[in-house]
Scaffold this motif. Structure first.
Motif, PDB file in Angstrom:
ATOM      1  N   ASP A 263       0.777  -1.242   0.000  1.00  0.00           N
ATOM      2  CA  ASP A 263       0.000   0.000   0.000  1.00  0.00           C
ATOM      3  C   ASP A 263       0.806   1.288   0.000  1.00  0.00           C
ATOM      4  OD1 ASP A 263      -2.116  -1.727   0.199  1.00  0.00           O
ATOM      5  OD2 ASP A 263      -2.380  -1.455   2.369  1.00  0.00           O
ATOM      6  N   LEU A 264       2.028   1.282   0.500  1.00  0.00           N
ATOM      7  CA  LEU A 264       2.721   2.542   0.740  1.00  0.00           C
ATOM      8  C   LEU A 264       3.751   2.835  -0.346  1.00  0.00           C
ATOM      9  CD1 LEU A 264       3.552   2.209   4.569  1.00  0.00           C
ATOM     10  CD2 LEU A 264       1.611   3.398   3.536  1.00  0.00           C
ATOM     11  N   PRO A 265       3.497   3.838  -1.166  1.00  0.00           N
ATOM     12  CA  PRO A 265       4.514   4.187  -2.165  1.00  0.00           C
ATOM     13  C   PRO A 265       5.797   4.700  -1.514  1.00  0.00           C
ATOM     14  CG  PRO A 265       2.595   5.647  -2.326  1.00  0.00           C
ATOM     15  CD  PRO A 265       2.286   4.669  -1.262  1.00  0.00           C
ATOM     16  N   GLU A 266       5.683   5.232  -0.287  1.00  0.00           N
ATOM     17  CA  GLU A 266       6.883   5.725   0.408  1.00  0.00           C
ATOM     18  C   GLU A 266       7.814   4.585   0.829  1.00  0.00           C
ATOM     19  OE1 GLU A 266       3.803   6.493   1.230  1.00  0.00           O
ATOM     20  OE2 GLU A 266       3.604   8.681   1.124  1.00  0.00           O
ATOM     21  N   LEU A 267       7.262   3.400   0.992  1.00  0.00           N
ATOM     22  CA  LEU A 267       8.080   2.282   1.488  1.00  0.00           C
ATOM     23  C   LEU A 267       8.836   1.671   0.306  1.00  0.00           C
ATOM     24  CD1 LEU A 267       8.959   0.499   3.791  1.00  0.00           C
ATOM     25  CD2 LEU A 267       6.881  -0.844   3.509  1.00  0.00           C
ATOM     26  N   MET A 268      10.153   1.760   0.362  1.00  0.00           N
ATOM     27  CA  MET A 268      10.963   1.352  -0.786  1.00  0.00           C
ATOM     28  C   MET A 268      10.922  -0.164  -0.985  1.00  0.00           C
ATOM     29  SD  MET A 268      12.166   3.962  -2.345  1.00  0.00           S
ATOM     30  CE  MET A 268      10.528   4.551  -2.108  1.00  0.00           C
ATOM     31  N   PRO A 269      10.853  -0.586  -2.257  1.00  0.00           N
ATOM     32  CA  PRO A 269      10.715  -2.021  -2.551  1.00  0.00           C
ATOM     33  C   PRO A 269      12.067  -2.733  -2.536  1.00  0.00           C
ATOM     34  CG  PRO A 269      10.664  -0.767  -4.578  1.00  0.00           C
ATOM     35  CD  PRO A 269      10.801   0.237  -3.469  1.00  0.00           C
ATOM     36  N   PHE A 270      12.795  -2.577  -1.442  1.00  0.00           N
ATOM     37  CA  PHE A 270      14.124  -3.192  -1.343  1.00  0.00           C
ATOM     38  C   PHE A 270      14.284  -3.669   0.095  1.00  0.00           C
ATOM     39  CE2 PHE A 270      18.959  -2.492  -1.579  1.00  0.00           C
ATOM     40  CZ  PHE A 270      19.152  -3.759  -2.108  1.00  0.00           C
ATOM     41  N   VAL A 271      14.391  -4.970   0.274  1.00  0.00           N
ATOM     42  CA  VAL A 271      14.353  -5.536   1.626  1.00  0.00           C
ATOM     43  C   VAL A 271      15.617  -6.351   1.894  1.00  0.00           C
ATOM     44  CG1 VAL A 271      13.078  -7.060   3.191  1.00  0.00           C
ATOM     45  CG2 VAL A 271      11.834  -5.616   1.577  1.00  0.00           C
ATOM     46  N   HIS A 272      16.275  -6.021   2.987  1.00  0.00           N
ATOM     47  CA  HIS A 272      17.435  -6.814   3.409  1.00  0.00           C
ATOM     48  C   HIS A 272      16.914  -7.924   4.328  1.00  0.00           C
ATOM     49  CE1 HIS A 272      21.533  -7.800   4.249  1.00  0.00           C
ATOM     50  NE2 HIS A 272      21.416  -7.555   5.537  1.00  0.00           N
ATOM     51  N   LEU A 273      17.005  -9.139   3.835  1.00  0.00           N
ATOM     52  CA  LEU A 273      16.413 -10.264   4.564  1.00  0.00           C
ATOM     53  C   LEU A 273      17.444 -11.397   4.661  1.00  0.00           C
ATOM     54  CD1 LEU A 273      13.592 -10.891   5.782  1.00  0.00           C
ATOM     55  CD2 LEU A 273      13.088 -12.130   3.679  1.00  0.00           C
ATOM     56  N   PRO A 274      18.291 -11.348   5.720  1.00  0.00           N
ATOM     57  CA  PRO A 274      19.362 -12.345   5.813  1.00  0.00           C
ATOM     58  C   PRO A 274      18.831 -13.756   5.994  1.00  0.00           C
ATOM     59  CG  PRO A 274      19.809 -10.464   7.240  1.00  0.00           C
ATOM     60  CD  PRO A 274      18.389 -10.333   6.773  1.00  0.00           C
ATOM     61  N   VAL A 275      19.475 -14.703   5.307  1.00  0.00           N
ATOM     62  CA  VAL A 275      19.070 -16.108   5.438  1.00  0.00           C
ATOM     63  C   VAL A 275      20.204 -16.960   6.003  1.00  0.00           C
ATOM     64  CG1 VAL A 275      19.599 -16.618   3.009  1.00  0.00           C
ATOM     65  CG2 VAL A 275      17.976 -18.057   4.232  1.00  0.00           C
ATOM     66  N   GLN A 276      21.432 -16.547   5.779  1.00  0.00           N
ATOM     67  CA  GLN A 276      22.657 -17.181   6.319  1.00  0.00           C
ATOM     68  C   GLN A 276      23.068 -18.459   5.598  1.00  0.00           C
ATOM     69  OE1 GLN A 276      23.870 -14.995   8.120  1.00  0.00           O
ATOM     70  NE2 GLN A 276      22.238 -14.000   9.264  1.00  0.00           N
ATOM     71  N   SER A 277      22.116 -19.347   5.310  1.00  0.00           N
ATOM     72  CA  SER A 277      22.467 -20.607   4.642  1.00  0.00           C
ATOM     73  C   SER A 277      21.234 -21.129   3.910  1.00  0.00           C
ATOM     74  CB  SER A 277      22.914 -21.629   5.691  1.00  0.00           C
ATOM     75  OG  SER A 277      22.982 -22.929   5.105  1.00  0.00           O
ATOM     76  N   GLY A 278      21.480 -21.958   2.896  1.00  0.00           N
ATOM     77  CA  GLY A 278      20.356 -22.581   2.187  1.00  0.00           C
ATOM     78  C   GLY A 278      20.125 -24.012   2.631  1.00  0.00           C
ATOM     79  N   SER A 279      20.935 -24.502   3.574  1.00  0.00           N
ATOM     80  CA  SER A 279      20.802 -25.887   4.031  1.00  0.00           C
ATOM     81  C   SER A 279      19.968 -25.949   5.314  1.00  0.00           C
ATOM     82  CB  SER A 279      22.200 -26.470   4.308  1.00  0.00           C
ATOM     83  OG  SER A 279      22.131 -27.473   5.284  1.00  0.00           O
ATOM     84  N   ASP A 280      18.917 -26.734   5.282  1.00  0.00           N
ATOM     85  CA  ASP A 280      18.063 -26.822   6.471  1.00  0.00           C
ATOM     86  C   ASP A 280      18.819 -27.405   7.658  1.00  0.00           C
ATOM     87  OD1 ASP A 280      16.016 -25.708   5.103  1.00  0.00           O
ATOM     88  OD2 ASP A 280      15.016 -27.605   4.625  1.00  0.00           O
ATOM     89  N   ARG A 281      19.745 -28.328   7.371  1.00  0.00           N
ATOM     90  CA  ARG A 281      20.506 -28.907   8.491  1.00  0.00           C
ATOM     91  C   ARG A 281      21.365 -27.817   9.147  1.00  0.00           C
ATOM     92  NH1 ARG A 281      24.893 -30.572  10.067  1.00  0.00           N
ATOM     93  NH2 ARG A 281      25.929 -29.872   8.163  1.00  0.00           N
ATOM     94  N   VAL A 282      22.051 -27.025   8.328  1.00  0.00           N
ATOM     95  CA  VAL A 282      22.888 -25.946   8.886  1.00  0.00           C
ATOM     96  C   VAL A 282      22.017 -24.897   9.580  1.00  0.00           C
ATOM     97  CG1 VAL A 282      24.495 -24.075   8.312  1.00  0.00           C
ATOM     98  CG2 VAL A 282      24.802 -26.328   7.290  1.00  0.00           C
ATOM     99  N   LEU A 283      20.896 -24.544   8.965  1.00  0.00           N
ATOM    100  CA  LEU A 283      20.001 -23.563   9.598  1.00  0.00           C
ATOM    101  C   LEU A 283      19.575 -24.059  10.978  1.00  0.00           C
ATOM    102  CD1 LEU A 283      17.788 -22.514   6.533  1.00  0.00           C
ATOM    103  CD2 LEU A 283      19.413 -21.058   7.767  1.00  0.00           C
ATOM    104  N   GLY A 284      19.374 -25.372  11.092  1.00  0.00           N
ATOM    105  CA  GLY A 284      19.016 -25.966  12.387  1.00  0.00           C
ATOM    106  C   GLY A 284      20.143 -25.794  13.399  1.00  0.00           C
ATOM    107  N   VAL A 285      21.367 -26.125  12.992  1.00  0.00           N
ATOM    108  CA  VAL A 285      22.504 -26.002  13.922  1.00  0.00           C
ATOM    109  C   VAL A 285      22.759 -24.535  14.274  1.00  0.00           C
ATOM    110  CG1 VAL A 285      24.840 -26.822  14.426  1.00  0.00           C
ATOM    111  CG2 VAL A 285      23.528 -27.969  12.668  1.00  0.00           C
ATOM    112  N   MET A 286      22.427 -23.662  13.350  1.00  0.00           N
ATOM    113  CA  MET A 286      22.567 -22.217  13.626  1.00  0.00           C
ATOM    114  C   MET A 286      21.465 -21.695  14.553  1.00  0.00           C
ATOM    115  SD  MET A 286      23.334 -20.544   9.900  1.00  0.00           S
ATOM    116  CE  MET A 286      24.987 -20.380   9.219  1.00  0.00           C
ATOM    117  N   ASN A 287      20.459 -22.511  14.806  1.00  0.00           N
ATOM    118  CA  ASN A 287      19.287 -22.093  15.585  1.00  0.00           C
ATOM    119  C   ASN A 287      18.573 -20.904  14.944  1.00  0.00           C
ATOM    120  OD1 ASN A 287      17.433 -22.142  17.732  1.00  0.00           O
ATOM    121  ND2 ASN A 287      18.597 -20.610  18.892  1.00  0.00           N
ATOM    122  N   ARG A 288      18.447 -20.950  13.612  1.00  0.00           N
ATOM    123  CA  ARG A 288      17.806 -19.824  12.932  1.00  0.00           C
ATOM    124  C   ARG A 288      16.285 -19.851  13.076  1.00  0.00           C
ATOM    125  NH1 ARG A 288      19.560 -15.034  11.388  1.00  0.00           N
ATOM    126  NH2 ARG A 288      18.235 -15.072   9.558  1.00  0.00           N
TER     127      ARG A 288
END
Ligand code: SAH
Ligand code: SF4
Ligand code: F3S
Length: 470
Positions: A263-288
């Motif tokens: 809804d908001l034209p003021e809100l820029m369409p660029f989002v920094h969204l860290p994921v850290q890893s693409g592996s579910d096993r690693v994400l688990g050990v990272m406690n993400r």
């Protein structure tokens, strides 16, 4: 009248440290300090430090070595130079700094810097001072607002901390220990700050927090407001033409945030969204606390709400136990999402974090190789994204004169620097620019003739004619 005392402050690390440094300057302005860019000339030097990786932390001790010489030199000229270590290394290693670095007069953690005047007075009377307890009171209630001149000198884009601290405890990360538990500032306080900034020429606000979309500050109705509601409220403030926020956690993306992007034209369409890893096993050990598919679904929700949205991310390579297969899952995720840019880091064990005790380390050689492979992929996505701007007309918020005479520079919605030949009168305005070429990371273009009349100060940006995910 006595001479103003001179303050030199150097910040490392994240955007919040930049914001904190400004607030320290504002606090000390009340004590008669003015900023100087020349460290040798300073009466007070503050190192606002970062503890996130080993390299960042080590910089403090090498910098303190240099400052010892500067302090001795000042003493020979009959001047006293005080040295303060603030920020996340101060919080994590305060006692060690006091022990290892006699040159330091004051150590102050990120939640206590509103006490700087008292700590400096204490150091003068009684010797060195250390404050790294998390105080019961909220520092924001004690920080003086910046002066009008300070706001104008800092330019048209400003950070505003809305949330601080983190309760997520990813196993690699020091932030929950250095910044403390997650706290949100009330909507009214943030609004006051943003209004004051806007009244003094600020046009773009980036709301910052270690976990900014976990925001749940008290709203004017006495209830906790989510980030989406805060953004909606701030978009109404006259003068604010662009809003951004950073850094988000994939788990805390709620519908109010997605709807704000819709809804908001003021809100820029660029989002920094860290994921850290693409592996579910690693994400688990990272406690993400999320899987790679959870992340993909979050990205899809954003994209469904706003088709021109683009993403950046953070990655860690070589987390303990990461196999080649895990790493390939990260490459696959990057290929699938398509980023406008991303940061990638080699895992750095941090004292006191659970991952620091993990034994199954990835070798330095493998880490280096993986970092190169990941960065090549990210770079190719970033240059494709930037190249795709050529030939488009995009909105640019102009920030300052450029180095080349006659040029001014601003940023696109995606934070790409864009240069045009134009008068400095355009600084502070969002204007359409026809992008003609790309030089390294900078876009070059020309102003598209603005409409003859009426030409009101732009309230919102026109939609970008671009598709993303290149
Ligand atoms: N709050 C944000 C980021 C905090 S730190 C988030 O939740 O994502 C910024 C980035 O530094 C992290 O995203 C991570 O990629 C990196 N980082 C944090 N600790 C690290 C460590 N021990 N080694 C290497 N990189 C690290
Ligand atoms: Fe660190 Fe994780 Fe918190 Fe981000 S979410 S600040 S990476 S503990
Ligand atoms: Fe560094 Fe502290 Fe920011 S560790 S990244 S300065 S929160």
């Amino acid at each position: 009248m006595s001479q103003p005392r001179k303050l030199h402050i150097k910040s490392y690390g994240c955007q919040m440290n930049v914001y904190d440094a400004q607030r320290m300057v504002d606090t000390l302005a009340g004590e008669g300090f003015v900023e100087t860019a020349d460290v040798d000339d300073a009466d007070l030097v503050i190192l606002n430090t970062c503890h996130i990786r080993e390299k960042a932390s080590e910089k403090v001790y090498s910098e303190l070595g240099r400052l010892r010489a500067a302090k001795d030199e000042a003493a020979q000229q009959g001047r006293k130079m005080n040295i303060v270590v603030a920020g996340c290394v101060a919080q994590a290693e305060g006692n060690e700094i006091i022990r290892r670095a006699p040159v330091v007069d004051v150590v102050v953690g990120p939640q206590s810097y509103h006490h700087l005047p008292q700590l400096l007075a204490h150091a003068k009377m009684h010797g060195r001072a250390l404050e790294t307890e998390f105080p019961v009171e909220d520092k924001f209630g004690f920080l003086p607002p910046p002066s009008r001149q300070a706001i104008r000198a800092r330019g048209i884009s400003s950070f505003v901390t809305v949330q601080e601290g983190c309760d997520k405890f990813c196993t690699f990360c020091v932030v929950p220990y250095t910044r403390g538990a997650e706290v949100s500032r009330p909507v009214a306080k943030i609004t006051d700050e943003v209004r004051r900034l806007a009244d003094n020429g600020v046009r773009e606000i980036t709301l910052i927090g270690q976990n900014v979309n976990a925001y749940h500050g008290e709203g004017p109705d006495g209830r906790p407001w989510p980030l989406g509601a805060l953004l909606r409220y701030l978009a109404e403030i006259p003068g604010i033409v662009r809003l951004r926020y950073s850094t988000s956690h994939p788990r805390d993306v709620d519908d109010t945030l997605i709807e704000a992007h819709r809804d908001l034209p003021e809100l820029m369409p660029f989002v920094h969204l860290p994921v850290q890893s693409g592996s579910d096993r690693v994400l688990g050990v990272m406690n993400r606390k999320h899987t790679s598919d959870d992340y993909r679904r979050v990205i899809d929700r954003f994209r469904a709400a706003r088709q021109d949205i683009a993403f950046s991310s953070d990655f860690i390579v070589g987390f303990p136990t990461e196999t080649e297969e895990d790493f390939c899952a990260t490459l696959a995720l990057v290929s699938q999402i398509g980023y406008a840019g991303a940061y990638s880091f080699k895992y750095s064990p941090r004292p006191g974090t659970p991952a620091a005790d993990m034994r199954e380390m990835v070798s330095a050689k493998e880490m280096d190789e993986r970092l190169v492979r990941l960065q090549e992929l990210i770079d190719s996505q970033q240059s494709a994204f930037n190249k795709a701007m050529i030939g488009l007309t995009v909105d640019v918020l102009f920030e300052r004169p450029a180095r080349n005479p006659g040029q001014i520079v601003g940023r696109t919605a995606y934070l790409q620097p864009a240069h045009v030949l134009a008068s400095p009168d355009s600084i502070g305005q969002v204007l359409p620019v026809a992008i003609e070429s790309l030089e390294r990371y900078s876009l070059l273009g020309r102003l598209v003739a603005p409409p003859m009349r009426p030409a009101p100060a732009p309230r919102s940006s026109t939609p970008l004619q671009t598709t993303v995910g290149a």
